[in-house]
Scaffold this active site. Structure first.
Site, PDB file in Angstrom:
ATOM      1  N   THR A  16      11.766  -3.857   1.111  1.00  0.00           N
ATOM      2  CA  THR A  16      10.756  -3.250   1.978  1.00  0.00           C
ATOM      3  C   THR A  16      10.976  -3.676   3.419  1.00  0.00           C
ATOM      4  O   THR A  16      11.254  -4.855   3.684  1.00  0.00           O
ATOM      5  CB  THR A  16       9.299  -3.569   1.579  1.00  0.00           C
ATOM      6  OG1 THR A  16       8.444  -3.178   2.664  1.00  0.00           O
ATOM      7  CG2 THR A  16       9.044  -5.036   1.308  1.00  0.00           C
ATOM      8  N   ASP A  72       8.660  -3.899   5.326  1.00  0.00           N
ATOM      9  CA  ASP A  72       7.422  -4.606   5.702  1.00  0.00           C
ATOM     10  C   ASP A  72       7.510  -6.125   5.495  1.00  0.00           C
ATOM     11  O   ASP A  72       6.696  -6.870   6.025  1.00  0.00           O
ATOM     12  CB  ASP A  72       6.240  -4.073   4.888  1.00  0.00           C
ATOM     13  CG  ASP A  72       6.060  -2.573   5.031  1.00  0.00           C
ATOM     14  OD1 ASP A  72       6.468  -2.027   6.071  1.00  0.00           O
ATOM     15  OD2 ASP A  72       5.506  -1.943   4.104  1.00  0.00           O
TER      16      ASP A  72
HETATM   17  O1  F6P Z   1       6.320   0.429   3.139  1.00  0.00           O
HETATM   18  C1  F6P Z   1       7.165   0.954   4.097  1.00  0.00           C
HETATM   19  C2  F6P Z   1       6.425   1.870   5.028  1.00  0.00           C
HETATM   20  O2  F6P Z   1       7.344   2.337   5.999  1.00  0.00           O
HETATM   21  C3  F6P Z   1       5.199   1.262   5.708  1.00  0.00           C
HETATM   22  O3  F6P Z   1       5.519   0.423   6.776  1.00  0.00           O
HETATM   23  C4  F6P Z   1       4.448   2.503   6.093  1.00  0.00           C
HETATM   24  O4  F6P Z   1       3.056   2.273   6.190  1.00  0.00           O
HETATM   25  C5  F6P Z   1       4.725   3.450   4.965  1.00  0.00           C
HETATM   26  O5  F6P Z   1       5.916   2.994   4.346  1.00  0.00           O
HETATM   27  C6  F6P Z   1       4.888   4.875   5.391  1.00  0.00           C
HETATM   28  O6  F6P Z   1       5.073   5.659   4.270  1.00  0.00           O
HETATM   29  P1  F6P Z   1       5.565   7.170   4.279  1.00  0.00           P
HETATM   30  O7  F6P Z   1       7.035   7.163   4.551  1.00  0.00           O
HETATM   31  O8  F6P Z   1       5.248   7.662   2.918  1.00  0.00           O
HETATM   32  O9  F6P Z   1       4.826   7.877   5.376  1.00  0.00           O
END
Ligand code: F6P
Length: 347
Positions: A126, A128
């Site tokens: 991740t 994050d």
């Molecule tokens: O978990 C990774 C992430 O990029 C987060 O930082 C973010 O909130 C989310 O995924 C965004 O998700 P999506 O690509 O589904 O909009």
């Protein structure tokens, strides 16, 4: 074991292909075929899989994204989802599955292992960096590099135009990307969910800075920061009301509201940049390629050793085995000392 499966779930992340390559190379070396399950858990629900050989993994080490696709599908939220998952796994003749993902994907893996003794091994992915039981996840270094470069570039516009530049970064409910890129890029204020500095305090830092003769400022805000006021009021900012199959809101937009507040309260011209998926796209940094490669080799070794219900993790400089359950038990938030490092340069 004659056949091992691999899937990548959740948001795409730089380094996923490096893991796929490492798992495949190690498995082929041991005479074991590798089956790529397409689009995360959805591939097991819908029986979509592709065999990965040397040709399929050739040249993928520096490529962003994932060659087998990903999704945010949760088999526990789909009718007969778990039964279909187990059935497809059996029908593909797999002896083990390597699940590469964050808290959601690995949460499903941990539950399948607990409920059904499912032969699964995890790899922590991740941008994050919010997974417990590992010091770092792969993808995070690339995201921090992208955000830092953006902050560097925004500095030049901020300086030339005497502006406040607000940079909104990802990170969901933790502020790892914001804090690290804020430190690396020399941010003047960093706002994260774990340490909610108020809007008033942020404006005060900017005013103080301008009084000291600096006529521009860089503010890094994490998408999960709740707009927090001295009155005690706070507001989560999300795009739309809906949640995904794992119960997550689509965060985003706090930068825009914050920029408006800063401009109104300080009178300084303020602009916002939302980095969004740029942080997840493109080639992984060497550090992420190396970490992902080491995780992939370890995960394959764990699968061959029958160490199911475990995950490859980074502890210090070593790649170790940890229980999957430990990795998904709680979010790894930014410790206060990291925030204090960023705060030392506020204002
Ligand atoms: O978990 C990774 C992430 O990029 C987060 O930082 C973010 O909130 C989310 O995924 C965004 O998700 P999506 O690509 O589904 O909009």
């Amino acid at each position: 074991m004659e056949r091992v499966g691999i899937l990548t779930g959740g948001g795409d992340c730089p380094g996923l292909n490096a893991v796929i390559r490492a798992v495949t190379r190690r498995s082929l070396d041991r005479g074991c075929a590798v089956i790529g399950i397409e689009e995360g858990w959805r591939g097991l629900l819908e029986n979509r899989a592709v065999e990965l050989g040397r040709r399929e993994i050739s040249g993928i080490l520096p490529r962003g994204g994932t060659i087998i696709g990903t999704s945010r599908t949760n088999p526990y939220k789909v009718e007969d989802g778990v039964e279909r998952t187990l059935e497809t796994f059996r029908s593909l003749g797999l002896g083990a599955l390597v699940a590469v993902g964050g808290e959601d994907t690995l949460g499903v893996a941990a539950r399948l292992y607990e409920d059904h003794g499912f032969p699964v091994v995890g790899v922590p992915k991740t941008i994050d960096n919010d997974l417990s039981a590992t010091d770092y996840t792969f993808g995070f270094d690339t995201a921090v590099s992208v955000a830092t470069e953006a902050i560097d570039r925004l500095h030049t516009t901020a300086e030339s135009h005497n502006r406040v530049m607000v940079v909104e970064v990802m990170g969901r409910h933790t502020g790892w990307i914001a804090v690290m890129s804020g430190i690396a890029g020399g941010a003047d204020v960093v706002l994260i969910p774990e340490q909610p500095v108020t809007v008033e305090e942020a404006c005060e830092e900017i005013r103080r800075r301008h009084e000291r003769g600096k006529d521009f400022s860089i503010v890094v805000v994490s998408e999960g920061y709740e707009l927090t006021y001295a009155s005690g009021e706070s507001q989560v900012v999300a795009r739309g009301e809906g949640v995904d199959q794992f119960g997550h809101l689509r965060l985003g937009g706090v930068g825009e509201l914050l920029a408006r507040e800063i401009e109104e309260r300080t009178g300084f011209e303020t602009r916002v940049t939302v980095l969004g998926h740029v942080q997840r796209g493109g080639t992984p940094t060497p550090r992420d390629r190396i970490l992902a490669t080491r995780f992939g080799l370890k995960a394959a070794d764990l699968a061959f050793a029958g160490r199911f219900g475990t995950m490859a993790a980074l502890r210090g400089d070593a790649i170790v085995e940890v229980p999957l359950a430990e990795a998904v038990a709680e979010l790894k938030t930014v410790p206060p000392e990291w925030f204090e490092t960023a705060r030392a340069f506020f204002g």
